[in-house]
Design an enzyme around this catalytic site. Structure first.
Site, PDB file in Angstrom:
ATOM      1  N   CYS A  80      -0.361   4.131   2.113  1.00 52.54           N
ATOM      2  CA  CYS A  80      -0.144   3.974   3.563  1.00 52.54           C
ATOM      3  C   CYS A  80       1.324   4.236   3.915  1.00 52.54           C
ATOM      4  O   CYS A  80       1.618   4.867   4.929  1.00 52.54           O
ATOM      5  CB  CYS A  80      -0.472   2.554   4.036  1.00 52.54           C
ATOM      6  SG  CYS A  80      -1.985   1.880   3.387  1.00 52.54           S
ATOM      7  N   ASP A  81       2.239   3.713   3.116  1.00 51.03           N
ATOM      8  CA  ASP A  81       3.648   3.653   3.527  1.00 51.03           C
ATOM      9  C   ASP A  81       4.595   4.486   2.667  1.00 51.03           C
ATOM     10  O   ASP A  81       5.795   4.547   2.952  1.00 51.03           O
ATOM     11  CB  ASP A  81       4.134   2.185   3.499  1.00 51.03           C
ATOM     12  CG  ASP A  81       3.312   1.316   4.440  1.00 51.03           C
ATOM     13  OD1 ASP A  81       2.908   1.830   5.500  1.00 51.03           O
ATOM     14  OD2 ASP A  81       3.062   0.142   4.118  1.00 51.03           O
ATOM     15  N   CYS A 113       0.825  -1.210   0.000  1.00 48.57           N
ATOM     16  CA  CYS A 113       0.000   0.000   0.000  1.00 48.57           C
ATOM     17  C   CYS A 113       0.856   1.255   0.000  1.00 48.57           C
ATOM     18  O   CYS A 113       1.342   1.687   1.044  1.00 48.57           O
ATOM     19  CB  CYS A 113      -0.912  -0.034   1.235  1.00 48.57           C
ATOM     20  SG  CYS A 113      -1.888   1.458   1.401  1.00 48.57           S
TER      21      CYS A 113
END
Ligand code: NAP
Length: 347
Positions: free
Chosen positions: A145-146, A142
């Site tokens: 997300c990261d 993701c």
């Protein structure tokens, strides 16, 4: 508000498993039909859209809409009509008796006349060496997300579809360089996404190449990778066949998988529900969400290996709720017409 004990002793009309866009759409329709649905939020509440920044192609939002915002609005809308959201993941489903019984991972049980399966799909892993150890330590599924952890890094994105292009374009905001590693020499992505990636100055491609091994440790994170290449593509298969492949070690600070998704249907393995070879729920032919078990309906990515769009998931969610409502009405009519002895044996 129901307590846990109430919920396990009550026979609900509809339980919806999954709270992504399909589950939410089913919840809005079922709640508006006064079916008082219980929505099990699952291990990833809100589903895949919560991992997306901007949704540009959902009808009605000319400027786009945040994935989180779309999901939160859907939840508010379902709750407004009386849907109840419960934290829980289904471990086991007994669908050969009525009412159906669901066992949750915390041991709670839910009984329901109709069931809507909207459990979506989860990111696929590629099977590279060390991925179990390094997932979450520089290896991710993701980018939204990261991605921000990789400011100034060189990163790899694995895959050739829209997800991989989207991941790469997002990562290009932070990383020094983004290399898309694809196992063939032709992208699967839509023309518009492929063009954006190809024209981006920070994004590069490695064709006919696969990720064999990830280097690093949980302490220092991802530090590099071994890539394999074969001019005819699918180099890992060639390696398995004993053919010569080119190997290359690269230094990278992050690796992102964008190789598609697998449907979350493991909990249905011991039931009479039909699934295809990839695990997708099979529904009856024609425009319906009915599964092989009467009273169980499928919605969203868990039954859709083809379109997999937020808007189609919302569409099949509404269909599943309408199909469940019709089925419950027909069954209630049958029960009203049945002799008392049969009624007592039923739910
Ligand atoms: P996808 O279209 O199935 O693409 C998966 C990619 O990963 C393919 O290129 C595939 O290679 C590769 N792949 C699969 N398994 C692999 C493995 N073990 N090792 C290496 N490579 C592997 O999946 P997706 O990109 O997630 O897209 C799914 C659907 O969502 C599509 O309909 C897409 O249009 C949609 N989507 C849209 C957007 C958007 O419009 N913004 C964003 C994301 C997704 P092959 O090509 O060789 O099979």
């Amino acid at each position: 508000m129901n307590t846990d004990t109430d919920r396990s002793t009550t026979v609900h009309d509809v339980v919806i498993v999954g709270s992504g866009v399909a589950g939410l759409s089913a919840a809005v329709y079922a709640a508006r039909a006064d079916l008082e649905p219980i929505v099990l939020e699952g291990p990833e509440p809100g589903g895949q859209l919560t991992l997306t920044t901007e949704v540009e192609n959902y009808l009605g939002f000319p400027e786009g809409v945040g994935g989180m915002e779309l999901i939160q609005n859907g939840k508010d809308q379902a709750e407004r009509f009386g849907a109840e959201f419960v934290h829980g993941t289904v471990e086991d489903a007994a669908l050969d008796e009525r009412p159906f019984e669901l066992v949750l991972s915390n041991g709670d049980r839910l009984r329901t006349r109709a069931l809507i399966v909207a459990t979506g799909a989860s990111a696929r892993w590629v099977g590279a060496e060390n991925e179990d150890e390094l997932m979450g330590y520089g290896l991710s599924t993701c980018a939204t997300c990261d991605g921000a952890f990789h400011r100034g890094d060189d990163v790899l994105v694995i895959g050739g579809g829209d997800s991989a292009m989207e991941e790469a374009l997002f990562l290009a905001k932070f990383a020094d360089s983004v290399t898309i590693v694809h196992r063939r020499d032709e992208l699967r992505a839509s023309d518009i996404m492929a063009q954006r990636a190809r024209e981006h100055e920070t994004i590069d491609f490695r064709w006919n190449t696969e990720l064999l091994e990830i280097h690093g440790s949980q302490e220092e994170g991802v530090t590099g990778a071994t890539l394999v290449r074969h001019p005819e593509g699918h180099p890992k298969d060639k390696l398995d066949d004993g053919l010569e492949v080119e190997r290359e070690e690269v230094d990278v600070g992050g690796i992102f998988y964008g190789v598609g998704h697998v449907p979350n249907t493991d909990f249905l393995a011991d039931t009479a529900i039909d699934r295809d070879d990839d695990g997708y729920l099979l529904t009856s032919e024609g425009m319906t969400t009915e599964t092989a078990v009467e009273g169980v309906f499928g919605a969203g990515d868990v039954m859709d290996p083809k379109y997999r769009q937020a808007i189609t998931a919302a569409g099949t969610g509404s269909m599943a709720a309408l199909d469940a409502e019709t089925w419950l009405d027909e069954r209630a009519a049958e029960r009203d017409a049945a002799p008392v002895a049969e009624l007592e044996a039923d739910d």
